[in-house]
Design an enzyme around this catalytic site. Structure first.
Site, mmCIF file in Angstrom:
data_model
loop_
_atom_site.group_PDB
_atom_site.id
_atom_site.type_symbol
_atom_site.label_atom_id
_atom_site.label_comp_id
_atom_site.label_asym_id
_atom_site.label_seq_id
_atom_site.Cartn_x
_atom_site.Cartn_y
_atom_site.Cartn_z
ATOM 1 N N SER A 1 103.924 14.632 23.487
ATOM 2 C CA SER A 1 103.314 16.194 23.751
ATOM 3 C C SER A 1 103.927 15.085 25.595
ATOM 4 O O SER A 1 104.422 14.045 25.824
ATOM 5 C CB SER A 1 101.938 16.323 25.092
ATOM 6 O OG SER A 1 102.524 16.301 25.707
ATOM 7 N N LEU A 2 105.278 16.057 25.665
ATOM 8 C CA LEU A 2 105.776 15.980 27.038
ATOM 9 C C LEU A 2 105.257 16.161 28.616
ATOM 10 O O LEU A 2 105.561 15.937 29.408
ATOM 11 C CB LEU A 2 107.132 17.353 27.118
ATOM 12 C CG LEU A 2 107.668 17.146 25.967
ATOM 13 C CD1 LEU A 2 108.835 18.376 24.941
ATOM 14 C CD2 LEU A 2 108.897 15.251 26.001
ATOM 15 N N LYS B 1 93.503 26.104 21.514
ATOM 16 C CA LYS B 1 93.913 26.618 22.735
ATOM 17 C C LYS B 1 93.030 28.094 22.563
ATOM 18 O O LYS B 1 92.075 29.075 23.210
ATOM 19 C CB LYS B 1 95.430 27.352 22.902
ATOM 20 C CG LYS B 1 96.598 26.872 23.564
ATOM 21 C CD LYS B 1 97.517 27.097 23.510
ATOM 22 C CE LYS B 1 99.080 26.470 23.886
ATOM 23 N NZ LYS B 1 99.943 27.261 24.268
ATOM 24 N N ASN C 1 95.182 27.674 28.421
ATOM 25 C CA ASN C 1 96.245 26.261 28.437
ATOM 26 C C ASN C 1 96.179 25.473 29.440
ATOM 27 O O ASN C 1 96.420 24.563 29.486
ATOM 28 C CB ASN C 1 97.824 26.469 27.636
ATOM 29 C CG ASN C 1 98.749 27.296 29.302
ATOM 30 O OD1 ASN C 1 97.856 27.935 30.062
ATOM 31 N ND2 ASN C 1 100.144 26.624 29.457
ATOM 32 N N ASP D 1 100.998 30.012 30.419
ATOM 33 C CA ASP D 1 102.211 29.956 29.307
ATOM 34 C C ASP D 1 103.219 31.330 30.073
ATOM 35 O O ASP D 1 103.441 31.909 29.363
ATOM 36 C CB ASP D 1 101.596 30.448 27.917
ATOM 37 C CG ASP D 1 101.604 29.461 27.022
ATOM 38 O OD1 ASP D 1 102.997 27.904 28.002
ATOM 39 O OD2 ASP D 1 101.119 28.752 26.446
ATOM 40 N N GLY E 1 100.453 33.717 18.755
ATOM 41 C CA GLY E 1 100.440 32.843 20.028
ATOM 42 C C GLY E 1 101.096 33.281 21.121
ATOM 43 O O GLY E 1 100.937 33.589 22.144
ATOM 44 N N ALA E 2 103.046 32.497 21.058
ATOM 45 C CA ALA E 2 103.437 33.063 22.377
ATOM 46 C C ALA E 2 103.911 34.009 22.529
ATOM 47 O O ALA E 2 104.076 34.383 24.050
ATOM 48 C CB ALA E 2 105.017 32.273 22.084
ATOM 49 N N ARG F 1 108.334 39.427 9.637
ATOM 50 C CA ARG F 1 108.227 39.661 8.205
ATOM 51 C C ARG F 1 107.127 39.991 8.195
ATOM 52 O O ARG F 1 106.940 41.065 7.059
ATOM 53 C CB ARG F 1 108.178 38.140 8.047
ATOM 54 C CG ARG F 1 106.945 36.757 8.193
ATOM 55 C CD ARG F 1 107.005 35.915 7.429
ATOM 56 N NE ARG F 1 106.170 34.924 8.239
ATOM 57 C CZ ARG F 1 106.021 33.854 7.175
ATOM 58 N NH1 ARG F 1 107.258 33.612 6.413
ATOM 59 N NH2 ARG F 1 105.196 32.965 7.771
ATOM 60 N N GLU G 1 102.632 44.689 8.759
ATOM 61 C CA GLU G 1 101.248 44.979 8.483
ATOM 62 C C GLU G 1 100.435 44.056 9.195
ATOM 63 O O GLU G 1 99.531 44.345 10.003
ATOM 64 C CB GLU G 1 100.018 45.261 7.118
ATOM 65 C CG GLU G 1 101.048 46.367 5.912
ATOM 66 C CD GLU G 1 100.602 48.067 7.196
ATOM 67 O OE1 GLU G 1 99.369 47.940 8.081
ATOM 68 O OE2 GLU G 1 101.280 48.841 7.120
ATOM 69 N N TYR H 1 112.567 24.519 23.002
ATOM 70 C CA TYR H 1 113.382 23.699 23.559
ATOM 71 C C TYR H 1 114.576 22.412 22.758
ATOM 72 O O TYR H 1 114.574 21.873 23.085
ATOM 73 C CB TYR H 1 112.889 23.547 24.872
ATOM 74 C CG TYR H 1 111.705 23.035 23.794
ATOM 75 C CD1 TYR H 1 110.353 24.217 24.451
ATOM 76 C CD2 TYR H 1 111.236 21.863 23.846
ATOM 77 C CE1 TYR H 1 109.298 24.143 24.697
ATOM 78 C CE2 TYR H 1 109.501 21.152 23.783
ATOM 79 C CZ TYR H 1 108.964 22.258 24.043
ATOM 80 O OH TYR H 1 107.700 21.797 23.359
HETATM 81 P P1 NAP Z 1 102.502 30.823 15.926
HETATM 82 O O1 NAP Z 1 100.952 31.612 17.124
HETATM 83 O O2 NAP Z 1 102.185 30.031 14.786
HETATM 84 O O3 NAP Z 1 102.976 32.291 15.570
HETATM 85 C C1 NAP Z 1 104.080 31.896 15.046
HETATM 86 C C2 NAP Z 1 104.895 33.692 15.080
HETATM 87 O O4 NAP Z 1 106.149 33.247 14.161
HETATM 88 C C3 NAP Z 1 104.628 34.201 13.773
HETATM 89 O O5 NAP Z 1 104.474 36.027 13.779
HETATM 90 C C4 NAP Z 1 105.207 33.731 12.901
HETATM 91 O O6 NAP Z 1 104.365 34.575 11.385
HETATM 92 C C5 NAP Z 1 106.175 33.867 12.428
HETATM 93 N N1 NAP Z 1 107.014 33.079 12.002
HETATM 94 C C6 NAP Z 1 106.306 31.871 11.740
HETATM 95 N N2 NAP Z 1 107.416 30.375 10.681
HETATM 96 C C7 NAP Z 1 107.787 31.788 10.250
HETATM 97 C C8 NAP Z 1 108.591 31.930 9.060
HETATM 98 N N3 NAP Z 1 110.006 31.110 8.796
HETATM 99 N N4 NAP Z 1 109.903 33.143 8.786
HETATM 100 C C9 NAP Z 1 109.136 33.658 10.004
HETATM 101 N N5 NAP Z 1 108.103 34.238 10.514
HETATM 102 C C10 NAP Z 1 107.754 33.101 10.754
HETATM 103 O O7 NAP Z 1 103.357 30.362 17.310
HETATM 104 P P2 NAP Z 1 103.415 29.507 18.159
HETATM 105 O O8 NAP Z 1 102.292 29.134 19.210
HETATM 106 O O9 NAP Z 1 103.574 31.657 18.962
HETATM 107 O O10 NAP Z 1 104.979 29.239 18.844
HETATM 108 C C11 NAP Z 1 105.893 29.795 18.336
HETATM 109 C C12 NAP Z 1 106.899 29.251 18.954
HETATM 110 O O11 NAP Z 1 106.828 29.002 20.139
HETATM 111 C C13 NAP Z 1 106.792 27.227 18.018
HETATM 112 O O12 NAP Z 1 108.210 26.876 18.401
HETATM 113 C C14 NAP Z 1 106.921 26.382 19.866
HETATM 114 O O13 NAP Z 1 107.216 25.182 20.010
HETATM 115 C C15 NAP Z 1 107.400 27.479 20.832
HETATM 116 N N6 NAP Z 1 106.543 27.790 21.996
HETATM 117 C C16 NAP Z 1 106.996 27.427 22.769
HETATM 118 C C17 NAP Z 1 107.318 27.511 24.276
HETATM 119 C C18 NAP Z 1 107.594 27.033 25.151
HETATM 120 O O14 NAP Z 1 106.866 26.181 26.631
HETATM 121 N N7 NAP Z 1 108.763 26.831 25.425
HETATM 122 C C19 NAP Z 1 105.231 28.098 24.595
HETATM 123 C C20 NAP Z 1 105.064 27.839 23.457
HETATM 124 C C21 NAP Z 1 105.087 27.956 22.363
HETATM 125 P P3 NAP Z 1 103.300 34.816 9.898
HETATM 126 O O15 NAP Z 1 102.370 35.016 11.127
HETATM 127 O O16 NAP Z 1 104.353 36.217 9.800
HETATM 128 O O17 NAP Z 1 103.685 33.772 9.343
#
Ligand code: NAP
Length: 287
Positions: free
Chosen positions: A20-21, A71, A92, A107, A134-135, A156, A159, A228
């Site tokens: 964690s950062l 979360k 969060n 967020d 989630g994001a 991807r 549905e 990031y």
């Molecule tokens: P999440 O809830 O797991 O959602 C990921 C999304 O990306 C889903 O729609 C998933 O689709 C899709 N996905 C994942 N792997 C894939 C692949 N190989 N090919 C195609 N689609 C794919 O994750 P999240 O919490 O939203 O976080 C997503 C990203 O945002 C992460 O990289 C995280 O580090 C970053 N993030 C950054 C911040 C920040 O403060 N900068 C904050 C939150 C998150 P499926 O449902 O089909 O699996």
């Protein structure tokens, strides 16, 4: 900094938590503001979440951040949840006030604040999001709250993402397309802002990126990747090569932390101090 019986305690809970950062960012902001607070990272396994939250409550922690995988699971353990966190379905940041725990989702502020701070106005805009996790939920809520006109989700599996689009349909117009559909390229052609909310391109898999239909992209469309690490993903490299303005996820990460800091302390965080601490911590992790 000398910790005493008067020091107010803050934490981040998650599993795993070693990378964690947040401790680096938050303690830097605390020092810069001259406040008597301390922020630590606490590992809490999913099956111990209830115990962990009870412990933080009993120990009188002023507040804490919540990260993967807690979360959503933490919602029923709190006394109150603010509207953004309730709609997004994720907390969060937690604040303890007179023994009551209230949940927030900073967020949402981090996602939109970063765009606005970089001169990207959201009112009336059509925004394309790659991903529907989630994001993306936090982004959808924040975008409509900031006045965006329409959000298209490129995913991807269309549905799977449809229930999310339906849930947010009451806040604004939401469309979902498989990202290889012709209709998705048409949406991209109409969009002013294009965002990657998937983990595609995140270190160590830096050769990946979501499939952008570059022929459709409007000149000057704004590209935002919430990843990031690395600082410039392949998605942003290609956008820059097409002459488009870009933004990475650093400002979102700092923004969510700054919003949490303000909730706990009632003070504005020094964002430049937090950004410097984040970059140093990332540099340290790369070694
Ligand atoms: P999440 O809830 O797991 O959602 C990921 C999304 O990306 C889903 O729609 C998933 O689709 C899709 N996905 C994942 N792997 C894939 C692949 N190989 N090919 C195609 N689609 C794919 O994750 P999240 O919490 O939203 O976080 C997503 C990203 O945002 C992460 O990289 C995280 O580090 C970053 N993030 C950054 C911040 C920040 O403060 N900068 C904050 C939150 C998150 P499926 O449902 O089909 O699996």
């Amino acid at each position: 900094m000398m910790f005493t019986g008067k020091t107010k305690n803050l934490a981040v809970i998650g599993s795993p938590i070693e990378h964690s950062l947040s401790p680096a960012m938050q303690n830097a902001a605390i020092r810069a503001a001259g406040l008597d607070y301390a922020y630590v990272a606490l590992p809490v396994l999913p099956e111990r979440l209830e115990d962990g939250v009870r412990g933080l409550r009993a120990l009188g922690f002023r507040g804490f951040n919540v990260t993967i995988p807690h979360k959503s699971a933490i919602l029923p353990l709190l006394d109150e949840v603010d509207e953004a966190a309730r709609v997004v379905g994720a907390v969060n940041t937690v604040v303890q006030e007179a023994g009551k725990l209230k949940g927030f989702n900073t967020d949402v502020d981090g996602f939109c604040g970063a765009l606005i701070a970089h001169g990207c106005s959201l009112r009336g805009k059509h925004v394309v999001l790659f991903g529907a996790g989630g994001a993306a939920r936090a982004a959808l809520y924040g975008l409509f709250r900031a006045g965006a006109a329409k959000v298209t989700l490129g995913v991807r599996d269309a549905e799977k993402a449809r229930p999310l689009a339906q849930a947010f349909g009451r806040y604004g117009e939401v469309c979902v397309f498989g990202w290889h559909d012709g209709a998705f390229a048409e949406a991209v052609a109409d969009a002013a802002i294009i965002v990657n909310t998937t983990p595609l391109g995140m270190a160590p898999r830096m050769d990946e990126m979501p499939p952008v239909p570059w022929d459709a992209v409007r000149a000057g469309a704004f590209f935002y990747d919430i990843i990031y690490t690395p600082r410039q993903t392949k998605f942003l490299q290609q956008a820059a090569a097409h002459g488009c303005p870009t933004l990475n996820g650093e400002a979102m990460l700092v923004g969510q932390g700054a919003a949490a800091f303000a909730l706990w302390t009632g003070r504005q965080a020094d964002v430049s101090v937090m950004t410097r601490a984040l970059r140093e911590a990332l540099e340290e992790q790369r070694k």
